[in-house]
Structure formats: structure tokens, C-alpha cells
Design an enzyme around this catalytic site. Sequence first.
Site, short mmCIF file in Angstrom:
data_model
loop_
_atom_site.label_atom_id
_atom_site.label_comp_id
_atom_site.label_asym_id
_atom_site.label_seq_id
_atom_site.Cartn_x
_atom_site.Cartn_y
_atom_site.Cartn_z
N GLN A 111 0.83 -1.20 0.00
CA GLN A 111 0.00 0.00 0.00
C GLN A 111 0.86 1.25 0.00
O GLN A 111 1.55 1.54 0.99
CB GLN A 111 -0.88 -0.02 1.25
N GLY A 112 0.82 2.01 -1.09
CA GLY A 112 1.65 3.22 -1.19
C GLY A 112 0.84 4.48 -0.95
O GLY A 112 0.53 5.22 -1.89
N TYR A 113 0.54 4.72 0.29
CA TYR A 113 -0.18 5.95 0.66
C TYR A 113 0.77 6.96 1.32
O TYR A 113 1.01 8.04 0.81
CB TYR A 113 -1.32 5.63 1.65
N SER A 150 4.55 -1.28 4.21
CA SER A 150 4.68 -2.64 4.76
C SER A 150 4.81 -3.65 3.64
O SER A 150 4.09 -3.59 2.64
CB SER A 150 3.44 -3.00 5.60
N GLU A 153 -12.51 -3.33 4.45
CA GLU A 153 -12.19 -4.50 5.23
C GLU A 153 -13.23 -4.75 6.31
O GLU A 153 -13.48 -5.88 6.69
CB GLU A 153 -10.80 -4.32 5.82
N SER A 171 -3.91 7.24 13.66
CA SER A 171 -3.43 7.23 15.05
C SER A 171 -4.60 7.44 16.01
O SER A 171 -5.69 7.83 15.60
CB SER A 171 -2.42 8.36 15.25
N ASN A 172 -4.34 7.20 17.29
CA ASN A 172 -5.40 7.41 18.28
C ASN A 172 -5.96 8.83 18.25
O ASN A 172 -7.15 9.04 18.43
CB ASN A 172 -4.88 7.08 19.69
#
Lengths: 393, 381
Positions: A131-133, A167, A248, A371-372
Site C-alpha cells: 500500500q503506497g499511501y 509494509s 475491510e 493514530s489514536n
Amino acid sequence: MNMTFSAADEAFRRDAASWLADNLSGEFAILKHRGGPGDEHSLISERRAWEKKLAAAGWNCLGWAAEHGGRDASISQQVIFAEEYARAGGPGRLGHIGEGLAGPTIAAFASPAQQARYLPGIRSTNELWCQGYSEPGAGSDLAAVKTRAVLGDDGQWRISGQKVWTSLAHLADWCFVLARTDPNSHDHKGLGFFLVSMHQAAVTVRPIEQLTGSAEFNEVFFDEALAADLVGQPGEGWKIAMALLGFERGVSTLGQQMQFRSELDEIIRIAKENGAAQDPDIRSRIAEAHMGLSVMRYNALRMLSDNAGADEQKAALVYKLHWSSWHRHLGKLAMDVLGTASELCEAAPYALTRLQALFLFSRADTIYGGSNQIQRNLIAERALGMPKEAKGR
Amino acid sequence: MHFMLNDEQLMIRDTAARFLAEQSTSAAIRRAMQSETGYDPALWHTLSGEMGWSAIHIPEAYGGLGLGYVELALLMEEMGRHLLCSPFHASVALGANALLVAGSEAQKQHWLPAMASGEITATLALPAKGGLWQADAVTARWQQEGEAYVLDGVLNHVPNGHSAGLIIVAAREAKAGGGTALFLLPANTQGLSRTRQASMDQTRPQAEIRLDKVVLPLSARMTGGHAELATLLDLAAIAIAAEQLGVAQAALDSSVAYSKERQQFGRAIAGYQAIKHRAADMMLKAELARSAVYYAACLAQETLSASQHNTAELAQAASLAKAYASEAAFYNAGCGIQLFGGVGITSEYDIQLYFKRAQSTAAFLGSPAWHRARIAAQLLD
Ligand SMILES: Cc1cc2nc3c(=O)[nH]c(=O)nc-3n(C[C@H](O)[C@H](O)[C@H](O)COP(=O)(O)OP(=O)(O)OC[C@H]3O[C@@H](n4cnc5c(N)ncnc54)[C@H](O)[C@@H]3O)c2cc1C
């Protein structure tokens, strides 16, 4: 309201469990409980073979439409498989980015010709995706991506720029890349969603070593790399990129919870053995961990119920914030239960124990995938209708 | 698998919400909490008689509607949201459940129809002053003398105990090693005296009940003992957790609404990230509590409809729901006061009433710490 699975679902569960028991054995037995968070770099060739085995037996891409080689499985059945997979100790999936993210996006937005070109490779697991974001300047603020896509006279798009934290890029055959098609655009306008082969000289992958000592993510440089395909139209990239994140629906999180359960079980076993279970503070934290995991399951069942409505959307909005924080606490609990024993590695030079990897890598859980802080912004804005964040540009 | 409310359940919830928004207003709450009974008898009459709420989960054979525990939980959630002053939890979640779990067939036939219609309200008397709401904490004493039972003791914190028509007393046999039993005492039983206790949360009246050589016929003893009392307390904890969920939700909703109106530094305070993130955490607490409460309510339903049940599973679900909902209610009401600023400290605003309700129900039927300890024992001992 009913929380029991139908007879057909239970039969499906027995099928899945027995297939996994029969096949996660012999040469594949070493894969049990491996390749999870913090351990993604391990046993790659064995896990590739395992992906093929799953695919050949039709146990991947369960939720995909039959026309794309899937099984049209209901949410309940996807949940059941994810649970049984984790219960059996199934290894971390190498094909999950293709199966859960790229595939559904291509099925929803790409042309029939593009679907015919890419979906079979994902279904067979012959082709892995990344995934290239994110970029150095575009993390939480994804709409700040600068990677450019230029349409040449030959009618081909070429990509230039840098992605980061990608990743599994070092294993991937393909990358879906969010890039700017209109150089004068900013924010979410003027973006395109490209499918780019990783096997070309214009793509360079450099691993980034993580705090665990291993390298699961990478920097990826594109220097006029040829894009094999643009999905949708120039300018539709943001819409497609966001839809991808919604696909997902967290089915795999039920499997993830089984993984969490096995980590907690190990912590409980150690606490009983080394006497930490007598410490009132540890007792209370173990109870809290158990409760947090149980409620995570009930919350996931709510959000994954077939035909989920408005109430269940709320359950989905808080889910990431809960599991990521919970898992981070579990990592700290593991170290505190172990006491000084937590300091020693499994082997030199830096082979971490499973719980050390959990402790360290769970710090990433509250950062990636929103993130949170970003989760809290989203909850406040989407569910509670509070004002949007002010922007600096 | 369908872990979401069905259309009928959504309708029950929405009807209750509309009715209570009209009836349980700030002014009505204040009138009720200052009244002698602690609730409005006319309103109780409407919601139990006409609307059938107190009959909700009582089987049709005993004059009830025969619906499930999820439906009961939804009503409790709305009552919490609107801070209703009523003997509902005492009479339905403690009283009716006691009969369902521990009553003989004759006792059910005798008492449940009048409880279903709301004609009579019931409650449970268990702890001593400062005591715990748990099956092991019974202090009242019983002994058999010929064809009668004699009861003695001072019971405290009895919810709506000063106005209930039927008081179910948990007592332990006076001789060493004696067992726990439950007794049905009409309020006018000789030797029973009661007084309302001034309580910090004025929306939930509590009473002290004195039993001074109370003589009861053998028929007053219920069939269930210690195990049934434990199950009853778990069922009641799930119902009060549903009420706390409503409290948590109301505290969140009212705080967010206020933050959108209140302007400081030239803009609504809702735009400040410190406020947004606090509100997001409040919603997280409320949603997790909701998942825990609905799950526990489903298990409660299974317990009530099956003759055999898994008590350990029910206990764990009850502990989870009660701990999560207690903490959600308290966190949200506490944050609520902070987000309101100075007006949050006044008696005029309702947020302080939610705060008090959150605290008083946290101590009731097992604190979060007690429930965590119970789960720790299941896991570790
Ligand atoms: C293990 C791992 C794997 C990853 N894999 C991939 C991948 O495969 N592909 C991919 O594209 N990306 C991947 N990512 C990247 C990930 O999505 C980003 O790390 C994430 O979006 C955060 O961006 P950032 O790291 O630039 O942090 P920043 O955005 O710089 O954030 C730094 C801090 O500022 C806070 N912050 C930022 N904005 C706000 C705001 N508006 N309000 C309040 N606080 C704010 C953040 O919460 C954080 O605490 C991965 C990351 C990790 C850790």
C-alpha cells in the site's frame, strides 16, 4: 438480537477447523503462531507456500464474489474462518493487502479488463501487494501527498516521488499508489489511484529497521516508474483511496482477537507460575485485560452483524481506538508480569521473545491505520458532529 | 449471528424515549425526588399499567408480556437517560426476578400478576449498613420455631424500601453453618418497621428496614437459597448496568450539545481538540458499555428461559457489564461537569444529578473493583 451461529454456519466452522488441523501440519507445522505483528519478516518462503495451499483449497478471498473466484461468504462465515484460522495458529497472511484492500477496490472501481488482469493473481496468491499511501510529508494528513503522476505522449502514466512506511514492499509484486495527477491541485483534489509493478528499475525499495530490530516496512522511491493502470479517472484517487479503507470492515479483527487471546493466555500462565498472580495490582490488570478483550469481541460482533445499521456504525467508529489502546496496555502488562525476566532476549544478537515483540510492536498499533488522535478527531466529527479541525493551509 | 436490535426492540426503545422525554423532565425529576415516595405515583401507574413496562419480561402465564431481557434492558437504558425516578429496578429487576428465579409456583401465581400490573411494588433487602450487595454478605437471621419462621436484623440501602408493598428479605439461618434463605414479607408484616434514609443521590430512595422478631408462616419462605440469590444479583446487576449506560449516553449527549452552544475565545468550545478528544473518549466508554450490556442481557434471557444455566458465564457477563457501565457512567458524568464549567456545579443543571446517580449505582450491586476481583478469581485461582 441473537448471538448464536446458524446450523449451516456451525457446519462451515467444522469444515474450516478440520481443514486447518489437517493442513497446518507436517512441513507447515513450524508456521503455527508465526509471522504475526513484530514477526512479519519470518519464514517467508514457507509462508508463500502456505498462501498457495490456502488458495488452492479455496480458503482465501472468502468474501469475494463468485465471479471473481471468491465464495460469496456471509460476514458470519468470514468471521468464523478468521476465528478458526487464529485458533489453529494460522501464520500471518502475506496476501492480506491484496485480498482485503487491493482486491475489493479493484472489484468496485476498476474496469472489467483491469479486474481480469489483477484479481486472479490475488486470488491465486501468485502476486502480493503493498500500500503506497504515506509519504514523508503526508502521514496523518494523507491528502498532502506530493508523489506525481505524469501522462506521457505515449498515453502512459509515470510516477515520481517517495512513499514511506510501506509494509511488505520488499516482498510485493504490485503497489497501489496514491499520486497527484494535477500538479496545481492540493488536498484531496487532483489525485489518482495507480497500480504499479514493483519489478522495474525505476522503483527502489529500502528497508527501514524497526525498534524490534526487524524490517517490516520500507521506503519506496519512484523515479518515472511506469504505472500499469489508473483505476477510475484522474481526480478520483481520493474517493477510491478512502473507499479502500472502508472495505475491510474489520472481519480479520476477529482473527486478530484470537491472537490477542493467546497472548493473554500466555501472560496468565506466566503470572500463575511466577507468583505475579498474587499481586493485587497485577490481578486487577489481568482482569481488566480479560474484560477489555471480551468487550472487544462483543463490540466487533455488533459492528459485523449482517445488515448493520446506524447503532452499529458507532461501534465500528470506536473499535480501532479500543483495540489499539488495549493491545498496547497488554504489552506493558506482559513485561510487568515477567519482571526482570522481561529484559533478556531469546537469543543473541537481538532475537526477541514473543512477548518482547508484543511489547515493542504494539506501540505501532496506536499510530498506523489512523493514530489514536486521528481516531478521536473522526469520532468527534463524524459521530458527534463537532467542528472539523482547523487547517494550516 | 445477528447481534443488533430488531425492529420491535427499536420500537420499544423509541417509544420509551419519546414518553420519558415528555414525562421525566428536569422539573418532574425535581418534584419526584423531593416527594415522600420519591417518585410520581401517577406516572408509575401510566408506565406500568397502561404501557406495560413492569410486565415486560414476566411470562404471560403470570400476567406479563413475556418479552425478553434485552427489552427490559432497553427500557432501563431509557430510564437512565432520562433519569426517571421510579421503583422500576427495585420492583422488576430485584422483586420480579427474585420470584422468577427463587419462587415456588404458588408464590409466582400469587405475587407476579400484581407486580406485572404495577399494582404492587417489591424490593430486595440484603446488606447491613455499609455492607455489600453480594450473596455472601447476608446478615439478617432466621430460625424455624415449630410451624413458623422468626426473622431478626437491620437491613440497609433497601431501594425504594420505604414505599414497596412487598419486601423480599435475604437472611441466614441463626445456627452455625446455616444456609441462606429468601422470605416474602408484605410491608404491613408485624415487627417490620422502615424509614427512608437521606441519600446523596436523591433520585434513588433507600430505606432502613428493621425486623424485630418477625413471625412468618412457612409459606413465606422461597424455594431458592444462596445460589438463586447469586443469580438474582447478577440479573439485577445487568439491569442496573443498562440504566448506567443510559446515564453515560445522556451525559455525553448533553455535554456535546452544550459545547456546541457555548462560545469562548470567539468560537464554540466544541472546536477545541481538548474538548473533542474528551468527548470521543466518552463515546468510546458508552459504546463499549453498550456492547457489554447487550451481550449480558442476551445471556440473562437465556438464563431465565432455560431450566439449567451456566452460572459462571452469567456471572462473568454481569461483572463485565456492571464494571464497564459503572465506569462509563461515572467517567462521562464527571467529564460532563468539567465540560459545562461553572454551571455544571449548580443545582439548576441536570448534569450533577447524573453524576450522583452514576456514583450511587456504582456502589450498588458490586463496585467495578469488586467485579474485577471476581473475574480475577475466575481466571487466576
Ligand atoms: C508499522 C507500520 C506500518 C505501516 N504500514 C503502512 C503501509 O503499508 N502503507 C502506508 O501507506 N502507510 C503505512 N504506515 C504509515 C501510517 O499510516 C502512518 O504512520 C500514520 O498515518 C501516521 O503518520 P505519521 O507517521 O507521518 O505521523 P504524523 O502524522 O506526523 O503524526 C505524529 C503525531 O501527531 C499526531 N497528529 C497528527 N495530526 C494530528 C491532528 N490533526 N490532531 C492531533 N494529533 C495529530 C499523531 O497522532 C501522532 O501522534 C505504517 C505505519 C506503521 C507504524
